[in-house]
Design an enzyme around this catalytic site. Sequence first.
Site, PDB file in Angstrom:
ATOM      1  N   HIS A 261      50.993  74.280  36.171  1.00  6.28           N
ATOM      2  CA  HIS A 261      51.876  73.112  36.178  1.00  6.28           C
ATOM      3  C   HIS A 261      53.282  73.531  35.798  1.00  6.28           C
ATOM      4  CE1 HIS A 261      53.511  69.135  35.085  1.00  6.28           C
ATOM      5  NE2 HIS A 261      52.597  68.657  35.908  1.00  6.28           N
TER       6      HIS A 261
ATOM      7  N   GLU B  59      45.632  67.529  39.343  1.00  7.69           N
ATOM      8  CA  GLU B  59      45.170  67.478  40.728  1.00  7.69           C
ATOM      9  C   GLU B  59      43.673  67.759  40.852  1.00  7.69           C
ATOM     10  OE1 GLU B  59      47.560  70.482  42.405  1.00  7.69           O
ATOM     11  OE2 GLU B  59      49.442  69.363  42.181  1.00  7.69           O
TER      12      GLU B  59
END
Length: 362
Positions: A246, A305
Amino acid sequence: MKNGLEDVIAAETRLSDVDGELGRLIIRGVSLDRLVERATYEDTAALLLDDLLEVPAAAGDLKTRLGRMRTEVFTHVRAMDEALLKLPPVDAMRALIARLPDGEDFETVLRLLAAPAVFLPAVLRMQREEKPVPPDASVSQAADILHMMTGRIPSAEQTAALDGYLVTISDHGLNASTFASRVIASTHAGLTSSVLAALSALKGPLHGGAPGPVLDMLDAIGTENHAKTWLAAALDRGERLMGFGHRIYRVRDPRADALKNALKPLVATGQVDRQRIALAEAIEKAALAILKERKPDRPLDVNVEFYTALLLESLGFPREAFTGVFAIGRTVGWIAHAREQLLEGRLIRPKSVYVGLLPLAA
């Protein structure tokens, strides 16, 4: 200059705080783990919008009025034509939202919260050549989304899972789509314009378009004993492992755990493919081990995700609709940031540095 505005502070906000070092997300003074345990989508919307509107957005009243507004915006589904139905779901949804009037009042807010929740299920059904299911104003936003998509009354566990997802992704600092919303709001263009700008930013694959490829990865791996070999080969080819790493978080994304927990009641009651979940958990374990081995100096952990893809798939959403479902949950954050910018900020006008050619001296 910092390319991509990395670490540049562009706004002060009371809405959410993303702590990438500690792996913590705070929404309006409440940590995400506590918020997901205690709050519904309507509770979270009321929390985010508190003191940003002339009309207080109390959770109970919001649920009632939002239900009525879903019924009202459903009339716009009639505008769906053959050209729109050929578009990806998020683009068709965006086109329908663009029909809505601009404004800053509470009615505009309700309309924008209701619209994506109504339009996306209608688009999905019509693309399957099925008749859209009208909203049920008496139920929650999460329950109605599932009913409008499938035509069936969802179970309590399914409703709770989607509710948990909508809460989890309701706001997340000054990400690309939220920044787009604030930029448009700073021009006083109106909330519909802010939401449309944010949705356009969200659909980019570097922002909200990534959960689908997580499922592509699971499909390609197929079995647990194939995970290590497939992951190693992907890294050898220089590919990114979808669902890991991330831009902000240096540790595990707290939203990943929130969504993993939201899946557990579905697993416990047999409402999800347990083999699929077991495969995902095996891939998660193998990926974390190989990333630690191959990239020891880079903190790469599970992001939002990974379990977004599993949860939405378990609820029956097709992967091409994932960005649209994300937008349903994030719209309240976009609106809250737009209102905060409008009330407390200035016209956003950053500076650029010219690096082009200079005119020749006479």
